[in-house]
Motif scaffolding. Structure first.
Motif, PDB file in Angstrom:
ATOM      1  N   THR A 167     -12.490  43.057   5.139  1.00  6.63           N
ATOM      2  CA  THR A 167     -13.453  42.612   6.154  1.00  6.63           C
ATOM      3  C   THR A 167     -14.399  43.715   6.601  1.00  6.63           C
ATOM      4  OG1 THR A 167     -11.890  43.058   7.962  1.00  6.63           O
ATOM      5  CG2 THR A 167     -11.873  40.837   7.009  1.00  6.63           C
ATOM      6  N   ASP A 168     -14.025  44.971   6.401  1.00  6.60           N
ATOM      7  CA  ASP A 168     -14.920  46.074   6.792  1.00  6.60           C
ATOM      8  C   ASP A 168     -16.241  46.022   6.029  1.00  6.60           C
ATOM      9  OD1 ASP A 168     -13.206  47.078   8.663  1.00  6.60           O
ATOM     10  OD2 ASP A 168     -12.462  48.736   7.444  1.00  6.60           O
ATOM     11  N   ALA A 169     -16.274  45.336   4.911  1.00 10.13           N
ATOM     12  CA  ALA A 169     -17.498  45.242   4.121  1.00 10.13           C
ATOM     13  C   ALA A 169     -18.339  44.024   4.511  1.00 10.13           C
ATOM     14  CB  ALA A 169     -17.152  45.164   2.633  1.00 10.13           C
ATOM     15  N   TRP A 170     -17.796  43.163   5.373  1.00 11.61           N
ATOM     16  CA  TRP A 170     -18.508  41.945   5.755  1.00 11.61           C
ATOM     17  C   TRP A 170     -19.461  42.209   6.908  1.00 11.61           C
ATOM     18  CZ3 TRP A 170     -13.875  37.955   5.968  1.00 11.61           C
ATOM     19  CH2 TRP A 170     -13.372  37.789   4.673  1.00 11.61           C
ATOM     20  N   ARG A 171     -20.565  41.492   6.921  1.00 11.24           N
ATOM     21  CA  ARG A 171     -21.555  41.583   7.989  1.00 11.24           C
ATOM     22  C   ARG A 171     -21.224  40.590   9.100  1.00 11.24           C
ATOM     23  NH1 ARG A 171     -23.369  42.820   3.161  1.00 11.24           N
ATOM     24  NH2 ARG A 171     -24.772  44.618   2.893  1.00 11.24           N
ATOM     25  N   PRO A 172     -21.836  40.752  10.293  1.00 12.59           N
ATOM     26  CA  PRO A 172     -21.441  39.940  11.451  1.00 12.59           C
ATOM     27  C   PRO A 172     -21.439  38.433  11.215  1.00 12.59           C
ATOM     28  CG  PRO A 172     -22.822  41.752  12.174  1.00 12.59           C
ATOM     29  CD  PRO A 172     -22.811  41.804  10.689  1.00 12.59           C
ATOM     30  N   ALA A 173     -22.449  37.898  10.532  1.00 13.15           N
ATOM     31  CA  ALA A 173     -22.488  36.452  10.322  1.00 13.15           C
ATOM     32  C   ALA A 173     -21.308  35.985   9.480  1.00 13.15           C
ATOM     33  CB  ALA A 173     -23.807  36.047   9.665  1.00 13.15           C
ATOM     34  N   THR A 174     -20.880  36.797   8.524  1.00 18.31           N
ATOM     35  CA  THR A 174     -19.722  36.455   7.701  1.00 18.31           C
ATOM     36  C   THR A 174     -18.433  36.576   8.502  1.00 18.31           C
ATOM     37  OG1 THR A 174     -20.901  37.254   5.752  1.00 18.31           O
ATOM     38  CG2 THR A 174     -18.518  36.981   5.553  1.00 18.31           C
ATOM     39  N   LEU A 175     -18.331  37.635   9.301  1.00 20.58           N
ATOM     40  CA  LEU A 175     -17.153  37.802  10.152  1.00 20.58           C
ATOM     41  C   LEU A 175     -16.988  36.629  11.111  1.00 20.58           C
ATOM     42  CD1 LEU A 175     -17.492  41.593  11.048  1.00 20.58           C
ATOM     43  CD2 LEU A 175     -15.802  40.566   9.515  1.00 20.58           C
ATOM     44  N   ALA A 176     -18.112  36.128  11.638  1.00 24.36           N
ATOM     45  CA  ALA A 176     -18.051  35.027  12.605  1.00 24.36           C
ATOM     46  C   ALA A 176     -17.516  33.744  11.982  1.00 24.36           C
ATOM     47  CB  ALA A 176     -19.435  34.775  13.201  1.00 24.36           C
ATOM     48  N   VAL A 177     -17.653  33.597  10.659  1.00 20.77           N
ATOM     49  CA  VAL A 177     -17.178  32.393   9.970  1.00 20.77           C
ATOM     50  C   VAL A 177     -15.774  32.591   9.404  1.00 20.77           C
ATOM     51  CG1 VAL A 177     -17.613  30.825   8.028  1.00 20.77           C
ATOM     52  CG2 VAL A 177     -19.520  31.692   9.389  1.00 20.77           C
ATOM     53  N   ARG A 178     -15.493  33.764   8.842  1.00 17.97           N
ATOM     54  CA  ARG A 178     -14.260  33.948   8.075  1.00 17.97           C
ATOM     55  C   ARG A 178     -13.295  35.000   8.624  1.00 17.97           C
ATOM     56  NH1 ARG A 178     -14.137  31.534   3.072  1.00 17.97           N
ATOM     57  NH2 ARG A 178     -16.076  30.538   2.383  1.00 17.97           N
ATOM     58  N   GLY A 179     -13.760  35.852   9.535  1.00 17.19           N
ATOM     59  CA  GLY A 179     -12.907  36.916  10.039  1.00 17.19           C
ATOM     60  C   GLY A 179     -11.675  36.381  10.749  1.00 17.19           C
ATOM     61  N   GLY A 180     -10.539  37.007  10.511  1.00 18.92           N
ATOM     62  CA  GLY A 180      -9.311  36.648  11.211  1.00 18.92           C
ATOM     63  C   GLY A 180      -8.569  35.463  10.646  1.00 18.92           C
ATOM     64  N   THR A 181      -9.151  34.739   9.690  1.00 17.86           N
ATOM     65  CA  THR A 181      -8.518  33.524   9.172  1.00 17.86           C
ATOM     66  C   THR A 181      -7.261  33.858   8.377  1.00 17.86           C
ATOM     67  OG1 THR A 181     -10.633  32.375   9.038  1.00 17.86           O
ATOM     68  CG2 THR A 181      -8.844  31.499   7.684  1.00 17.86           C
ATOM     69  N   ALA A 182      -6.200  33.087   8.637  1.00 16.71           N
ATOM     70  CA  ALA A 182      -4.962  33.153   7.857  1.00 16.71           C
ATOM     71  C   ALA A 182      -4.570  31.719   7.518  1.00 16.71           C
ATOM     72  CB  ALA A 182      -3.849  33.840   8.640  1.00 16.71           C
ATOM     73  N   ARG A 183      -4.509  31.402   6.219  1.00 12.43           N
ATOM     74  CA  ARG A 183      -4.201  30.042   5.797  1.00 12.43           C
ATOM     75  C   ARG A 183      -2.702  29.853   5.579  1.00 12.43           C
ATOM     76  NH1 ARG A 183      -9.273  30.043   1.647  1.00 12.43           N
ATOM     77  NH2 ARG A 183     -10.840  29.271   3.118  1.00 12.43           N
ATOM     78  N   SER A 184      -2.234  28.653   5.899  1.00  9.60           N
ATOM     79  CA  SER A 184      -0.839  28.322   5.639  1.00  9.60           C
ATOM     80  C   SER A 184      -0.655  27.978   4.164  1.00  9.60           C
ATOM     81  CB  SER A 184      -0.422  27.126   6.500  1.00  9.60           C
ATOM     82  OG  SER A 184      -0.990  25.927   5.987  1.00  9.60           O
ATOM     83  N   ASP A 185       0.558  27.592   3.782  1.00 11.06           N
ATOM     84  CA  ASP A 185       0.830  27.227   2.393  1.00 11.06           C
ATOM     85  C   ASP A 185       0.059  25.986   1.960  1.00 11.06           C
ATOM     86  OD1 ASP A 185       2.543  29.354   2.102  1.00 11.06           O
ATOM     87  OD2 ASP A 185       4.343  28.210   2.595  1.00 11.06           O
ATOM     88  N   PHE A 186      -0.477  25.230   2.921  1.00 10.23           N
ATOM     89  CA  PHE A 186      -1.238  24.039   2.577  1.00 10.23           C
ATOM     90  C   PHE A 186      -2.652  24.381   2.084  1.00 10.23           C
ATOM     91  CE2 PHE A 186       1.865  22.338   5.652  1.00 10.23           C
ATOM     92  CZ  PHE A 186       2.447  21.352   4.857  1.00 10.23           C
ATOM     93  N   GLY A 187      -3.126  25.596   2.363  1.00  9.18           N
ATOM     94  CA  GLY A 187      -4.429  26.020   1.883  1.00  9.18           C
ATOM     95  C   GLY A 187      -5.599  25.381   2.594  1.00  9.18           C
ATOM     96  N   GLU A 188      -5.428  25.035   3.863  1.00  9.29           N
ATOM     97  CA  GLU A 188      -6.499  24.386   4.634  1.00  9.29           C
ATOM     98  C   GLU A 188      -7.730  25.283   4.719  1.00  9.29           C
ATOM     99  OE1 GLU A 188      -4.107  26.987   7.195  1.00  9.29           O
ATOM    100  OE2 GLU A 188      -3.518  25.290   5.943  1.00  9.29           O
ATOM    101  N   THR A 189      -8.919  24.674   4.668  1.00  9.13           N
ATOM    102  CA  THR A 189     -10.137  25.462   4.790  1.00  9.13           C
ATOM    103  C   THR A 189     -10.499  25.718   6.251  1.00  9.13           C
ATOM    104  OG1 THR A 189     -11.447  23.435   4.622  1.00  9.13           O
ATOM    105  CG2 THR A 189     -11.093  24.695   2.593  1.00  9.13           C
ATOM    106  N   SER A 190     -10.209  24.766   7.134  1.00 10.05           N
ATOM    107  CA  SER A 190     -10.410  24.970   8.571  1.00 10.05           C
ATOM    108  C   SER A 190      -9.121  25.475   9.181  1.00 10.05           C
ATOM    109  CB  SER A 190     -10.828  23.645   9.236  1.00 10.05           C
ATOM    110  OG  SER A 190     -11.008  23.827  10.627  1.00 10.05           O
ATOM    111  N   GLU A 191      -9.246  26.416  10.108  1.00  9.77           N
ATOM    112  CA  GLU A 191      -8.057  27.023  10.714  1.00  9.77           C
ATOM    113  C   GLU A 191      -7.138  25.955  11.322  1.00  9.77           C
ATOM    114  OE1 GLU A 191     -11.394  29.877  10.603  1.00  9.77           O
ATOM    115  OE2 GLU A 191     -11.162  27.849  11.411  1.00  9.77           O
TER     116      GLU A 191
END
Length: 402
Positions: A12-36
């Motif tokens: 994530t250190d290579a991501w820019r703010p707009a990308t961090l705002a969409v994808r930063g911090g996300t952890a997916r379960s075994d179901f592989g959901e795209t929305s948190e």
């Protein structure tokens, strides 16, 4: 994106703010959901008794109780930390829970706090009334006067607290200069950054130690939930904040955390558009009302400083009418599109009369010190077409003789 890529700072250190705002911090379960996922659980089960004991001793990773840890809230906290450039974040139930926690977690009876006098009304009550009840000495200063912070220091000063731009007068304080003074005194510098958001201003980059938010504003920004956040170093969070949060319980619910998580996906877009709209509306008001304040206008007394430490002028405008409360209330009542509301940082444009709403709990004497007059109005600019906002203000102003 891989399941835990959003929580891997080497990625994530290579991501820019707009990308961090969409994808930063996300952890997916075994179901592989795209929305948190929303983890609506109060507690957690353990494979065995020793696993439970080890987690409570802090020897093994894992959740123990949603008053302190929850997978959904954890994703929000990690995303906020990435956006802010902080090592760690803790989400709270409201903005005032964040402000209170950021101060009470580190102050004890006999300690001294220096605070800017221009603060949100409830923050002034916290500083002037509540903290002294616990034996904490407080001094308020003109936050824009850097020398005033130096003069207010005492041997027992433990923290500085400021809001910039301030609510509602839009005073801009020099974060770096104030932080240097605070650190020289051994004080922790806490900045309320709710008016700016990390899209417009990152106080940690300017020397602050702790940032606090009402995440209701801008971060949710759609008038749906209350939320707050406190951000700082991992060490400060673990050594100073964590015990306070564990035992007093200001932590955010998983559902509200999920709502703010989804809102952060559009934070960059929403804030930048609102700032563009605010500049257009402020330019109109500057030539139409007796006085208009907006950090993005060259006429703002601290415009140069604002543009050094902010990427835009923000989403809030202060305007002052000579006719006092009757004219201010008349203008509000004449609005056809803009809502009368004490909230701010919303997708909808909102306007309020601070002296009778957000700062009504503050004494008239303190309001005078803060520059809050009976003719002052605070305008939070949203995402509507700016010309529609200008047209609405124009007809309302004509209705009160302006």
């Amino acid at each position: 994106m891989k399941r835990f890529a959003g929580q891997d700072r080497s990625i994530t250190d290579a991501w820019r703010p707009a990308t961090l705002a969409v994808r930063g911090g996300t952890a997916r379960s075994d179901f592989g959901e795209t929305s948190e996922a929303i983890f609506m659980t109060s507690g957690y089960a353990y494979d065995n008794a020793e696993e439970a004991a080890a987690r409570f001793r802090g020897e093994r990773p894992g959740m123990t109780y949603s008053r302190l840890q929850n997978p959904t809230t954890d994703m929000l906290e990690k995303r906020l930390a990435l956006l802010e450039g902080a090592e760690a974040a803790r989400a709270t139930t409201t903005g005032m829970a964040a402000m209170t926690a950021a101060l009470l977690c580190q102050l004890s009876a006999g300690d001294h706090l220096v605070a800017g006098r221009a603060l949100f009304g409830s923050c002034r009550v916290l500083v002037d009334t509540i903290l002294p009840r616990f034996g904490i000495q407080t001094t308020t200063v003109d936050a824009a006067d850097v020398d005033a912070w130096a003069r207010a220091r005492q041997p027992n000063t433990r923290a500085f607290f400021l809001e910039t731009p301030s609510n509602p007068g839009l005073e801009v304080s020099d974060i770096r200069a104030i932080a240097d003074i605070g650190h020289d005194a051994g004080a922790v510098v806490v900045v309320d950054n709710a008016f700016a958001s990390p899209i417009v201003q990152r106080p940690l980059d300017l020397g602050a130690d702790v940032v606090a938010y009402s995440a209701t504003k801008l971060m949710d920004g759609q008038g749906r939930v209350l939320a707050g956040a406190v951000l700082g170093t991992e060490k400060w969070m673990n050594d100073v904040y964590l015990a306070y949060a564990r035992h007093t319980g200001p932590n955010l619910s998983p559902f509200n955390a999920w709502v703010v998580l989804k809102s952060l996906e559009t934070l960059d877009l929403r804030v930048r558009r609102s700032c563009e709209n605010a500049l257009k509306v402020a330019t109109f008001l500057e030539g139409r009302v007796p006085r208009a304040l907006y950090p993005g206008l060259a006429s703002h007394p601290q415009h140069a400083l604002a543009m050094r430490q902010m990427t835009a002028g923000g989403t809030i405008i202060a305007l002052f009418l000579d006719g006092g409360r009757p004219q201010a209330h008349g203008l509000l009542d004449g609005l056809a599109l803009i809502d009368i509301s004490n909230n701010l940082g919303d997708s909808r444009t909102l306007m309020t009369h601070p002296a009778s709403t957000t700062h009504a709990s503050v004494s008239p004497e303190v309001r005078e010190q803060m520059g809050i007059t009976e003719g002052m109005l605070r305008l939070s600019v949203g995402l509507e077409d700016p010309q529609d906002l200008i047209d609405d203000l124009d007809q309302a102003l004509r209705g009160v003789g302006l």
